[in-house]
Design an enzyme around this catalytic site. Structure first.
Site, short mmCIF file in Angstrom:
data_model
loop_
_atom_site.label_atom_id
_atom_site.label_comp_id
_atom_site.label_asym_id
_atom_site.label_seq_id
_atom_site.Cartn_x
_atom_site.Cartn_y
_atom_site.Cartn_z
N SER A 75 0.84 -1.19 0.00
CA SER A 75 0.00 0.00 0.00
C SER A 75 0.88 1.25 0.00
CB SER A 75 -0.90 0.00 1.24
OG SER A 75 -0.12 0.25 2.39
N GLU A 77 1.10 3.36 2.17
CA GLU A 77 1.63 3.54 3.52
C GLU A 77 2.44 2.34 4.00
OE1 GLU A 77 2.13 5.95 5.60
OE2 GLU A 77 1.38 7.20 3.99
N SER A 78 2.90 1.52 3.07
CA SER A 78 3.63 0.30 3.43
C SER A 78 5.00 0.62 4.03
CB SER A 78 3.80 -0.58 2.19
OG SER A 78 4.73 -1.61 2.44
N ASN A 79 5.24 0.10 5.23
CA ASN A 79 6.57 0.20 5.83
C ASN A 79 7.58 -0.64 5.06
OD1 ASN A 79 5.70 1.78 8.18
ND2 ASN A 79 4.67 -0.10 8.82
#
Length: 347
Positions: A75, A77-79
């Site tokens: 996503s 916002e993927s770490n």
């Protein structure tokens, strides 16, 4: 360390060992639970987090294959995506991130960092995350057809090599437990793709540590997580040459704290972010760790985890995403606004 684990190619990216420390004011707020944080938010590289450990092995494999690109997905916002793009930049490789749907309306949080790292962002046009690995595979094939040497990393780093990072972390934790004279009953973490929990299960089983590993899932159902994790433990033990078996009964996953879905903040998760910030000065995130601490808090309140237990919470990082959810954090009922918890005997 196990010779087979030590023999795996590994890049030293993380600042290890990460601290294992008591969180006394938070423990007091939760009724006296003996609670410790394993601070993998402080792995250091690329703003830290658990994915650095996995990428030490995955990136080393990519270098061994003479790859010139790291290709993964997740996503906005993927770490995992943010950390992979940071590793690519550090190694002088091209970083390619395959993201679902279309360009977000706002450039913030991890997505902002991906752009700062000069990642090539490929949007699938498909909002469904479950097909993302297929889209990643198609992008890898396309890049190969153009003469590139891409190294494919599934979303979340799902692979036995990705899990090896947390087998090594389990060894590290066991060493710290011995040094600190701690005998934990439970280690609790957020579970998404299952890599972290699978690696810990293999590592603790190999080290003969009698500590239950609870995963608070933030996306998939309990049964889906158990199936993923069981398969990952088998494959990880195999590449490490470990003669051990982890069954579905060993895999403890709780799916009651997902809320409205993955990447959607829950009121309880937001409250947990505030609680930990205001008792310990430690930042959680709305997608993973906030929901995991919300789960821990509820389990303690219900008596499912009694206050006489010793619990380790694995803080997997993710604080950059706080900035993408500012409106949710500020709009939620701020019942913790006047929170002040004073420890007994502390002036």
């Amino acid at each position: 360390m196990n010779p087979d684990l030590a023999s795996l190619p590994r890049l030293e990216l993380a600042k290890l060992p990460t601290p294992l420390e008591p969180v006394r004011r938070l423990s007091h707020a939760l009724g006296g639970l003996d609670l410790w944080f394993k601070r993998d938010d402080l792995t250091g590289f690329g703003l830290g987090g658990n994915k650095v450990r996995s990428l030490e092995y995955l990136a080393a494999d990519a270098i061994g294959q003479e790859s010139d690109m790291l290709v993964t997905g997740g996503s906005p916002e993927s770490n995992h995506v943010r950390t992979t793009m940071a590793v690519a930049a550090y190694l002088g490789l091209k970083g390619v991130a395959v993201l679902p749907s279309t360009q977000p309306a706002e450039t913030q949080g991890n997505f902002l960092l991906d752009k700062l790292l000069n990642a090539k962002l490929v949007f699938t046009g498909d909002p469904d995350r479950k097909y993302l690995d297929k889209h990643i595979s198609h992008e890898v094939e396309r890049l190969r057809s153009l003469g590139g040497k891409p190294y494919m990393i599934k979303r979340g780093g799902v692979s036995p090599l990705g899990c090896a990072g947390y087998v090594a972390a389990a060894v590290e934790i066991c060493s710290q437990l011995k040094e600190l004279n701690i005998d934990p009953d439970i280690l609790l973490c957020a579970t998404g793709c299952g890599v972290t929990q699978a690696g810990l299960l293999v590592g603790f089983k190999w080290m003969e540590l009698n500590c239950k590993v609870y995963g608070i899932t933030v996306s998939r159902t309990r049964n889906e997580c158990i199936a993923y994790i069981e398969q990952l433990t088998k494959e990880t033990a195999e590449i490490l040459g470990l003669d051990l078996t982890i069954t579905s009964d060993d895999i403890l996953v709780i799916d009651e704290y997902i809320g409205d879905g993955y990447s959607i903040p829950s009121p309880e998760g937001i409250e947990s972010i505030r609680l930990v910030a205001r008792t310990e000065g430690i930042f959680l995130d709305p997608i993973y760790t906030g929901k995991a601490i919300a789960g821990l808090t509820d389990l303690v309140k219900k008596g499912n985890i009694s206050s006489d237990k010793t619990v380790i919470f694995l803080h997997t990082g993710g604080s950059p995403s706080i900035f993408s959810y500012a409106s949710a954090i500020t709009a939620s009922n701020d019942s913790a606004n006047s929170l002040f918890i004073k420890l007994p005997g502390v002036k």
